[in-house]
Scaffold this motif. Structure first.
Motif, PDB file in Angstrom:
ATOM      1  N   ARG A 251     142.871 -37.947  -8.714  1.00 14.66           N
ATOM      2  CA  ARG A 251     143.059 -37.709  -7.287  1.00 14.66           C
ATOM      3  C   ARG A 251     142.763 -38.969  -6.482  1.00 14.66           C
ATOM      4  NH1 ARG A 251     144.385 -35.019  -3.572  1.00 14.66           N
ATOM      5  NH2 ARG A 251     143.300 -34.578  -1.643  1.00 14.66           N
ATOM      6  N   PHE A 253     143.835 -40.843  -2.284  1.00 16.36           N
ATOM      7  CA  PHE A 253     144.407 -40.550  -0.972  1.00 16.36           C
ATOM      8  C   PHE A 253     145.922 -40.480  -1.028  1.00 16.36           C
ATOM      9  CE2 PHE A 253     140.799 -40.104   1.474  1.00 16.36           C
ATOM     10  CZ  PHE A 253     139.891 -41.120   1.264  1.00 16.36           C
ATOM     11  N   GLU A 256     148.970 -36.739  -2.528  1.00 18.86           N
ATOM     12  CA  GLU A 256     149.985 -35.865  -1.939  1.00 18.86           C
ATOM     13  C   GLU A 256     151.312 -36.591  -1.793  1.00 18.86           C
ATOM     14  OE1 GLU A 256     148.969 -33.515   1.562  1.00 18.86           O
ATOM     15  OE2 GLU A 256     151.055 -33.723   2.211  1.00 18.86           O
ATOM     16  N   ILE A 257     151.240 -37.857  -1.369  1.00 18.49           N
ATOM     17  CA  ILE A 257     152.487 -38.587  -1.139  1.00 18.49           C
ATOM     18  C   ILE A 257     153.277 -38.736  -2.429  1.00 18.49           C
ATOM     19  CG2 ILE A 257     153.497 -40.752  -0.348  1.00 18.49           C
ATOM     20  CD1 ILE A 257     151.129 -41.117   1.474  1.00 18.49           C
ATOM     21  N   TYR A 310     152.299 -48.331  -0.563  1.00 16.14           N
ATOM     22  CA  TYR A 310     152.159 -47.584   0.691  1.00 16.14           C
ATOM     23  C   TYR A 310     152.347 -48.522   1.871  1.00 16.14           C
ATOM     24  CZ  TYR A 310     149.959 -44.596   4.257  1.00 16.14           C
ATOM     25  OH  TYR A 310     149.694 -43.851   5.381  1.00 16.14           O
TER      26      TYR A 310
ATOM     27  N   THR B  65     147.763 -37.755   5.233  1.00 15.17           N
ATOM     28  CA  THR B  65     146.823 -38.732   4.671  1.00 15.17           C
ATOM     29  C   THR B  65     145.739 -39.060   5.684  1.00 15.17           C
ATOM     30  OG1 THR B  65     148.702 -39.692   3.465  1.00 15.17           O
ATOM     31  CG2 THR B  65     146.674 -40.963   3.498  1.00 15.17           C
ATOM     32  N   ARG B  67     144.722 -37.183   8.137  1.00 11.67           N
ATOM     33  CA  ARG B  67     143.874 -35.999   8.271  1.00 11.67           C
ATOM     34  C   ARG B  67     142.874 -35.920   7.134  1.00 11.67           C
ATOM     35  NH1 ARG B  67     147.808 -32.199   8.715  1.00 11.67           N
ATOM     36  NH2 ARG B  67     148.052 -32.452  10.951  1.00 11.67           N
ATOM     37  N   GLN B  68     143.368 -36.220   5.936  1.00  7.22           N
ATOM     38  CA  GLN B  68     142.516 -36.171   4.753  1.00  7.22           C
ATOM     39  C   GLN B  68     141.368 -37.166   4.867  1.00  7.22           C
ATOM     40  OE1 GLN B  68     144.900 -36.838   1.267  1.00  7.22           O
ATOM     41  NE2 GLN B  68     143.096 -36.793  -0.053  1.00  7.22           N
ATOM     42  N   ILE B  69     141.681 -38.372   5.309  1.00  6.96           N
ATOM     43  CA  ILE B  69     140.644 -39.395   5.450  1.00  6.96           C
ATOM     44  C   ILE B  69     139.639 -38.989   6.516  1.00  6.96           C
ATOM     45  CG2 ILE B  69     140.179 -41.786   6.095  1.00  6.96           C
ATOM     46  CD1 ILE B  69     142.934 -42.509   5.040  1.00  6.96           C
TER      47      ILE B  69
END
Lengths: 420, 249
Positions: A251, A253, A256-257, A310, B65, B67-69
């Motif tokens: 996992r 950050f 999800e992307i 990214y 992303t 929001r997650q951070i």
């Protein structure tokens, strides 16, 4: 030449259509094999070129509507003419491509050059005769399906009933009848009441190849929903929900992307479907929802580079995938003009390159390899020297034979299996 | 050490100067990297090329992303911990900067944020020397255009600034306390297309309030302005087109 944005073989495989960023469609036709020219076996030459979509301006939003062709889908052939659907972000068009190789001569009321004859000069009547002429291929728009999508259309799919098709944008899927342009039915709507709660979008959709009531759509969260149109008019409730549980050890950050599905394709058999996310291709059995039956790593060496990807937006690239005619092999693209094929039975995978330097006509493609460990062998390419601007997003496989079409930015490559 | 179990796969090949020191120093390094990712994401969301509609899928993924951070930062109380350190002021700046980025369109229209920024920047600039991280440079590069303006404000209205500063801080705390940061959602409220339903637009034409909404959308990002400038001719066509629609309906 413009950047190619979609590639699609027709059902017989004798025609190959490409759409580009400038709204043009170019159709290639396979040359008939003749005994006199055995070497020209199966070459594809330009058959027809036409401007499908023009740039438009949306006055209400003060935004341009791009003319880029997002998808082309052929209709099964039912008469001498060929039909295809092409779509940009907002409008779908049905095009008829027909041949004209005869022309009528010997009219009574007009001359050969079209001028009207004086009636008193007509002394005898004759029946016009059909004479051969140079082949002319005409493309004409037969239907325009417009004003049904607020968001950008990402997929179209022709139903097996040959009468309807679906079009999907980021938040909605509409069902059309090929004959009716002023009405479409909304069958999926995932737009939240409050747009501020939006966390998931539709990324691709496709009808089942045999069951005309079944379709699937994929999402940006890595899930696939299978819907049955017999159960309800609005298919917001799925019949099946496909999602692989996340591996907690990997996992980050970017999880999800990279899980966002960029393409979904049913197998020809209709038993399986394939999804493409950023790093892998997964084959799902329609009878098993909790995990895929096969997973293939396309370019796992990019996992440690996700932050750079990214930053330069490459992580949002949408790669497509395709099956071969017998569903034994799958293919997808990568960077540096590489594309990958995976044989499902033998688990053999191959990396090939589509570039002028490595593809001399009739030369056999040499398999390529990306070096992942420290020591780089000869002929290997290191990850850092990959060109991320050269991406192969669109590929297509002939429905029956081992001929593949690979779009590398603004060049189209056609490869076929060497027959000894 | 770091119990979370998250692999720091984010950053590849970058010199992790602080990471090479003892384990204790590794924690702020992760936070700085995370902050840098947050800043990068917010910049990405802001830089929509508004001539063509931005890609909704990309925006949603970046927003998730972010929001997650932000959730993680709130959960492990990181930003509170930073608060107590000497670089606390600067970190609050960073949080302000990210929030301000999201709110810039609204606040520009309402004229709120600029005076509030004044008192911050003085401290921010002195702390910048202390904290030589890349994250800071990302945040400061975004803040730079605002610095000049806000310094002017500070000189003129020091008393006013203090009051406004408190107000905007409260807003920020409120934002972070809500599990769903409204700053991110604000972005999607801009994308809300119900405004563009024909019915809504027609009723909007009648009332002036809707036209005001249109104005604030234009200030959302400057590329929109260039777009409207370059399409001056089409404005006249717009009017004809809109009249056509009104007549037809």
């Amino acid at each position: 030449a413009d950047i190619i944005s979609t590639v699609e073989f027709n059902y017989a495989g004798d025609l190959l259509a490409t759409g580009d960023k400038g709204g043009r469609v170019v159709i290639f036709q396979r040359e008939q094999e003749t005994k006199s020219r055995p070497l020209s076996r199966g070459e594809y030459n330009v058959y027809s070129t036409f401007q499908s979509h023009e740039p438009e301006f949306d006055y209400l939003k003060s935004l341009e509507i791009e003319e880029k062709i997002n998808k082309i889908r052929w209709l099964p052939q039912q008469n001498a003419a060929h039909f295809l659907l092409s779509t940009n972000d907002k409008t779908i068009k049905l095009w008829k491509i027909s041949e004209r190789d005869k022309r009528a001569e010997g009219y009574n009321l007009k001359d050969e050059d079209g001028r009207l004859r004086e009636p008193f000069r007509v002394t005898e009547l004759r029946v016009p005769a059909l004479k051969p002429m140079d082949l002319m291929v005409e493309a004409s728009p037969r239907r325009i399906f417009a004003n049904a999508h607020t968001y950008h259309i990402n997929s179209i799919s022709v139903n097996s009933d040959n009468a309807t098709y679906l079009s999907a944008d980021d938040l909605r899927i509409n069902l059309w009848h090929l004959e009716v342009t002023n009405r479409s039915f909304n069958i999926v709507d995932i737009k939240p009441a409050n747009m501020e709660e939006l966390t998931e979008v539709i990324t691709a959709a496709e009808f089942h190849p045999h069951q005309c009531n079944t379709f699937v759509y994929s999402s940006s969260k890595g899930t696939i929903r299978l819907c049955d149109m017999r159960s309800a008019a609005l298919c917001d409730q799925h019949s099946k929900f496909f999602e692989e549980p996340e591996d907690p050890s990997s996992r980050s950050f970017f999880s999800e992307i990279i899980s966002s599905i960029s393409d979904v394709k049913f197998s020809h058999s209709g038993r399986y479907m394939m999804t493409r996310d950023y790093l892998s291709v997964k084959v799902w059995d329609l009878n098993m929802e909790n995990r895929p039956v096969e997973t293939y790593q396309v370019h796992e060496y990019l996992r440690s580079k996700l932050c750079s990807l990214y930053e330069n937006d490459c992580i949002f690239d949408k790669f497509e995938c395709c099956w071969n005619g017998t569903d034994s092999t799958i293919m997808t693209g990568s960077y540096n003009n590489f594309f990958r094929t995976f044989e499902r039975n033998t688990l053999r995978d191959t990396t090939l390159e589509a570039s002028r330097e490595s593809s001399k006509p009739r030369a056999i493609l040499k398999p390529r390899k990306v070096c992942t460990s420290g020591k780089r062998k000869k002929d290997e390419i290191s990850v850092d020297s990959l060109d991320f601007n050269k991406k192969i997003l669109h590929t297509a496989w002939h429905p029956m034979e081992n001929i593949i079409a690979v779009a590398a930015t603004n060049n189209l490559y056609l490869f076929q299996e060497k027959i000894n | 050490m770091f119990v979370r179990g998250l692999k720091r796969k984010c950053f590849d090949g970058e010199e992790d100067i602080e990471g090479t020191l003892a384990g204790i120093k590794a924690i702020p390094s992760y936070n700085l990297q995370r902050q840098s990712l947050l800043d990068m994401s917010l910049v990405k969301l802001q830089l929509c090329h508004m001539l063509v509609e931005p890609n909704l899928c990309r925006s949603v993924l970046i927003a998730n992303t972010v929001r997650q951070i932000q959730e993680e930062m709130t959960q492990d109380g990181t930003w509170q911990m930073i608060n107590t350190q000497s670089t606390g002021q600067a970190s609050l700046d960073r949080l302000v900067s990210t929030d301000i980025l999201c709110r810039s369109s609204r606040d520009q229209a309402e004229g709120k944020h600029v005076p509030a920024y004044g008192t911050f920047n003085k401290d921010f600039e002195s702390d910048q020397a202390q904290d030589g991280s890349e994250a800071m440079s990302t945040a400061s590069s975004v803040q730079a255009p605002r610095n000049l303006q806000s310094n002017v404000w500070e000189m003129e209205n020091p008393q006013e600034n203090k009051g406004n500063f408190q107000k905007s801080l409260d807003q920020i705390f409120e934002t972070l306390e809500n599990k769903s940061p409204s700053s991110v959602e604000d972005l999607f409220s801009e994308v809300d297309n119900s405004y563009y339903d024909l019915d809504t637009m027609l009723t909007g034409m009648m009332s002036n309030t809707k036209m005001g909404h249109c104005d604030s959308l234009e200030t959302f990002s400057s590329p929109t302005n260039t777009a409207s400038n370059s399409n001056c001719k089409s404005d006249l066509n717009d009017l004809d087109h809109i009249v056509e629609i009104l007549v037809e309906s």
